[in-house]
Design an enzyme around this catalytic site. Structure first.
Site, PDB file in Angstrom:
ATOM      1  N   VAL A  12       0.835  -1.205   0.000  1.00 38.40           N
ATOM      2  CA  VAL A  12       0.000   0.000   0.000  1.00 38.40           C
ATOM      3  C   VAL A  12       0.868   1.253   0.000  1.00 38.40           C
ATOM      4  O   VAL A  12       0.636   2.187  -0.768  1.00 38.40           O
ATOM      5  CB  VAL A  12      -0.951  -0.019   1.220  1.00 38.40           C
ATOM      6  N   ASP A  31      10.596   3.475   5.220  1.00 39.21           N
ATOM      7  CA  ASP A  31      10.172   2.193   5.782  1.00 39.21           C
ATOM      8  C   ASP A  31      11.210   1.756   6.810  1.00 39.21           C
ATOM      9  O   ASP A  31      12.423   1.938   6.609  1.00 39.21           O
ATOM     10  CB  ASP A  31      10.042   1.126   4.684  1.00 39.21           C
ATOM     11  N   GLU A 155      -7.703   2.871   2.165  1.00 36.98           N
ATOM     12  CA  GLU A 155      -7.280   2.589   0.792  1.00 36.98           C
ATOM     13  C   GLU A 155      -8.017   1.350   0.308  1.00 36.98           C
ATOM     14  O   GLU A 155      -8.094   0.356   1.016  1.00 36.98           O
ATOM     15  CB  GLU A 155      -5.749   2.352   0.788  1.00 36.98           C
ATOM     16  N   PHE A 156      -8.543   1.430  -0.926  1.00 37.46           N
ATOM     17  CA  PHE A 156      -9.361   0.323  -1.425  1.00 37.46           C
ATOM     18  C   PHE A 156      -8.673  -0.475  -2.522  1.00 37.46           C
ATOM     19  O   PHE A 156      -9.322  -1.218  -3.242  1.00 37.46           O
ATOM     20  CB  PHE A 156     -10.706   0.865  -1.943  1.00 37.46           C
ATOM     21  N   LEU A 157      -7.360  -0.306  -2.680  1.00 38.35           N
ATOM     22  CA  LEU A 157      -6.708  -0.995  -3.800  1.00 38.35           C
ATOM     23  C   LEU A 157      -6.704  -2.506  -3.614  1.00 38.35           C
ATOM     24  O   LEU A 157      -6.740  -3.009  -2.489  1.00 38.35           O
ATOM     25  CB  LEU A 157      -5.279  -0.493  -3.993  1.00 38.35           C
ATOM     26  N   LYS A 208     -14.299   1.035   5.135  1.00 34.53           N
ATOM     27  CA  LYS A 208     -13.302   0.047   4.679  1.00 34.53           C
ATOM     28  C   LYS A 208     -13.715  -1.368   5.106  1.00 34.53           C
ATOM     29  O   LYS A 208     -13.625  -2.331   4.353  1.00 34.53           O
ATOM     30  CB  LYS A 208     -11.930   0.419   5.264  1.00 34.53           C
ATOM     31  N   CYS A 271      -5.893  -9.053   3.778  1.00 38.23           N
ATOM     32  CA  CYS A 271      -7.018  -8.197   4.172  1.00 38.23           C
ATOM     33  C   CYS A 271      -8.251  -8.955   4.653  1.00 38.23           C
ATOM     34  O   CYS A 271      -8.675  -8.769   5.787  1.00 38.23           O
ATOM     35  CB  CYS A 271      -7.382  -7.272   3.019  1.00 38.23           C
ATOM     36  N   LYS A 329      -4.146 -15.562  -4.491  1.00 42.08           N
ATOM     37  CA  LYS A 329      -4.942 -15.335  -5.697  1.00 42.08           C
ATOM     38  C   LYS A 329      -3.996 -15.266  -6.888  1.00 42.08           C
ATOM     39  O   LYS A 329      -2.780 -15.047  -6.704  1.00 42.08           O
ATOM     40  CB  LYS A 329      -5.788 -14.066  -5.577  1.00 42.08           C
TER      41      LYS A 329
HETATM   42  N1  NAD Z   1      -2.377  -5.277   0.841  1.00 41.71           N
HETATM   43  C1  NAD Z   1      -3.528  -4.756   0.447  1.00 41.71           C
HETATM   44  O1  NAD Z   1      -4.073  -5.109  -0.584  1.00 41.71           O
HETATM   45  C2  NAD Z   1      -4.198  -3.672   1.260  1.00 41.71           C
HETATM   46  C3  NAD Z   1      -5.221  -2.936   0.694  1.00 41.71           C
HETATM   47  C4  NAD Z   1      -5.805  -1.907   1.427  1.00 41.71           C
HETATM   48  C5  NAD Z   1      -5.373  -1.668   2.728  1.00 41.71           C
HETATM   49  N2  NAD Z   1      -4.394  -2.436   3.275  1.00 41.71           N
HETATM   50  C6  NAD Z   1      -3.947  -2.097   4.632  1.00 41.71           C
HETATM   51  O2  NAD Z   1      -2.806  -1.248   4.508  1.00 41.71           O
HETATM   52  C7  NAD Z   1      -1.859  -1.522   5.545  1.00 41.71           C
HETATM   53  C8  NAD Z   1      -0.525  -1.937   4.965  1.00 41.71           C
HETATM   54  O3  NAD Z   1      -0.700  -3.133   4.206  1.00 41.71           O
HETATM   55  P1  NAD Z   1       0.485  -3.683   3.302  1.00 41.71           P
HETATM   56  O4  NAD Z   1      -0.053  -4.864   2.573  1.00 41.71           O
HETATM   57  O5  NAD Z   1       1.115  -2.562   2.539  1.00 41.71           O
HETATM   58  O6  NAD Z   1       1.517  -4.163   4.457  1.00 41.71           O
HETATM   59  P2  NAD Z   1       3.077  -4.466   4.337  1.00 41.71           P
HETATM   60  O7  NAD Z   1       3.410  -5.370   5.453  1.00 41.71           O
HETATM   61  O8  NAD Z   1       3.391  -4.885   2.931  1.00 41.71           O
HETATM   62  O9  NAD Z   1       3.775  -3.046   4.588  1.00 41.71           O
HETATM   63  C9  NAD Z   1       3.830  -2.411   5.826  1.00 41.71           C
HETATM   64  C10 NAD Z   1       5.209  -1.760   5.956  1.00 41.71           C
HETATM   65  O10 NAD Z   1       5.242  -0.918   7.099  1.00 41.71           O
HETATM   66  C11 NAD Z   1       6.584  -0.918   7.576  1.00 41.71           C
HETATM   67  N3  NAD Z   1       6.618  -0.342   8.944  1.00 41.71           N
HETATM   68  C12 NAD Z   1       6.142  -0.865  10.102  1.00 41.71           C
HETATM   69  N4  NAD Z   1       6.374   0.001  11.132  1.00 41.71           N
HETATM   70  C13 NAD Z   1       7.008   1.090  10.613  1.00 41.71           C
HETATM   71  C14 NAD Z   1       7.502   2.319  11.161  1.00 41.71           C
HETATM   72  N5  NAD Z   1       7.376   2.619  12.472  1.00 41.71           N
HETATM   73  N6  NAD Z   1       8.090   3.186  10.333  1.00 41.71           N
HETATM   74  C15 NAD Z   1       8.219   2.891   9.014  1.00 41.71           C
HETATM   75  N7  NAD Z   1       7.784   1.760   8.442  1.00 41.71           N
HETATM   76  C16 NAD Z   1       7.167   0.856   9.229  1.00 41.71           C
HETATM   77  C17 NAD Z   1       6.997  -2.372   7.479  1.00 41.71           C
HETATM   78  O11 NAD Z   1       8.391  -2.534   7.466  1.00 41.71           O
HETATM   79  C18 NAD Z   1       6.344  -2.773   6.135  1.00 41.71           C
HETATM   80  O12 NAD Z   1       7.243  -2.639   5.049  1.00 41.71           O
HETATM   81  C19 NAD Z   1      -2.532  -2.580   6.421  1.00 41.71           C
HETATM   82  O13 NAD Z   1      -3.254  -1.937   7.429  1.00 41.71           O
HETATM   83  C20 NAD Z   1      -3.482  -3.271   5.466  1.00 41.71           C
HETATM   84  O14 NAD Z   1      -4.539  -3.906   6.142  1.00 41.71           O
HETATM   85  C21 NAD Z   1      -3.776  -3.394   2.559  1.00 41.71           C
END
Ligand code: NAD
Length: 419
Positions: A12, A31, A155-157, A208, A271, A329
């Protein structure tokens, strides 16, 4: 030009950061995972997501600046997006550790001279901004809505088409309680061609979960009906669902919506399972037992047992089982909460000691993450030769296109995609 920070650069966050750079903003990304940061610095996106690699090449060190420390990202920014993980906690509710830690680090790095909006894009249960984040910010000496703005902006991606979903969203939801934050976020999103809805933070968070729990419910509905149809027997399950989709009220539904009303071997990914559990827990902790959601989760477990029972009923334990697909998927290498893991584990528990798996993208990450005692095939041709019986668990197009490789062999098609 507006400066924006994006904290957390996973699926995201990286999509958000590059998408905002594409729209002409200067984005400072950070990150906490140094491996991810060095990967981006060398131009590599360490997960499969079409469109991100060319976008990284276009924007790195131009509109997209990688910050060495979180404070370097947040100090110049007027809007700070948090895209850190919100994993499942021990009891199924959401673990807010990363959210609160990133917030704490931000507040230690800034003062109140310039107004900034702390914008939570991570998925957080309804009430989190109100009951957890605002009190946390105030404990750290900042007045929410005065010294810093606070907003929920879900975010809805969908993975696999994240870039397009971000660049061309169908709606933008901004949840804030103060005008300056609303104005700043509306300014960010004027460059997007989508309706902008301004609501309370709790409503934004809820929208969401409405979306993800509905998708999970549709999938569990389809899975339960398919299991029931199997009991009745003499039902062409895949055809029945495809004919259902021709109902005028369904056809013409936006991309992929009918895909959720189709049976399979359970929903997975980062998710739907955790968000459905979290919403259920959100009700339970308030004394409301959301039985529908509980049932959706139960069906999602039961369908994995159904898969294992069907295979076991017809397959002696000495046979070599070929598992087709590992990612949750197709067109993704995401194996987080993938149903394939539980199914393979349950087959192993039943004494199936010879399992070989093949996924076009996810073999290595699955092996590295789950360390299951199984073999992996490097190609579809290889697995087609190596196994006696096949269990299809991810609806990759490659399997459909090459179904001839399995001619004359038993294939359990648990994604109902070959017929
Ligand atoms: N994956 C999806 O399709 C999707 C879609 C919509 C919403 N979301 C939501 O978005 C959020 C992120 O999902 P994602 O799939 O990108 O997760 P992800 O695990 O791929 O990414 C999260 C990142 O945050 C970093 N992080 C953690 N603590 C940190 C800090 N203090 N400072 C900087 N970086 C830090 C981690 O190292 C990691 O790289 C979640 O809440 C998820 O539920 C995900």
């Amino acid at each position: 030009m507006m400066d924006i920070a994006v904290i957390g650069l996973g699926f995201v966050g990286l999509t958000t950061a590059l998408g905002l750079s594409e729209k002409g903003y200067r984005v400072h990304g950070y990150d906490a995972d140094s491996l991810k940061m060095s990967s981006y610095r060398s131009g590599v996106v360490p997960f499969h997501e079409p469109g991100l690699k060319p976008a990284l090449d276009r924007h790195i060190n131009r509109g997209f600046i990688l910050a060495d420390r979180l404070e370097d990202a947040v100090r110049p920014a007027q809007v700070i997006f948090y895209c850190v993980g919100t994993p499942r906690g021990t009891d199924g509710s959401v673990d807010l550790t990363y959210i609160l830690e990133a917030t704490r680090q931000t507040l230690q790095a800034i003062d109140t001279t310039n107004f900034r909006v702390l914008t939570y894009k991570s998925t957080i249960p309804p009430g989190t901004v109100r009951d957890a984040i605002v009190p946390f910010i105030e404990e750290l000496g900042f007045r929410a809505g005065r010294d810093v703005g606070v907003a929920s902006n879900p975010e809805f991606l969908a993975e696999g088409r994240a870039w397009d979903d971000f660049i061309n969203p169908d709606r933008i939801v901004i949840g804030t309680n103060d005008e300056l934050s609303t104005r700043l976020l509306e300014q960010v999103y004027t460059r997007f061609d989508a309706p902008i809805h301004t609501v309370s933070p709790t409503t934004a968070e809820f929208i969401k979960y409405l979306s993800n729990t509905l998708l999970a419910t549709l999938i569990s509905f389809a899975n339960e009906m398919a299991m029931l149809a199997d009991q009745v027997g003499d039902i062409e399950i895949a055809r029945a669902f495809k004919i259902l989709h021709q109902d005028k009220r369904w056809s013409g539904a936006p991309a992929g919506m009918t895909g959720y009303v189709y049976p399979g071997c359970g929903f997975g990914g980062y998710c739907l399972p955790k968000d459905t559990e979290a919403m259920y827990m959100q009700g339970r902790t308030r004394g409301f037992d959301a039985q529908g959601l509980r049932h959706v989760l139960q069906v999602n477990e039961r369908v994995k047992d159904f898969v294992v029972e069907k295979v076991a009923a017809e397959t002696p334990a000495s046979r070599t089982i070929g598992v087709l697909g590992l990612a949750f998927k197709p067109n993704s290498d995401d194996i987080r909460d993938t149903p394939t893991r539980a199914i393979i584990q349950r087959l192993l528990d039943r004494g199936y000691g010879n399992i070989i798996a093949y996924d076009p993208l996810a073999n290595d990450v699955f092996d590295r993450t789950y360390h299951l005692p199984i073999a992996y095939a490097g190609s579809l041709r290889e697995i087609a030769q190596a196994a006696d019986v096949f269990v299809l668990l991810t609806a990759w197009d490659e399997f459909r296109r090459n179904r001839d490789l399995f001619a004359g062999k038993k294939v359990f098609d648990f994604r109902y995609c070959l017929s």
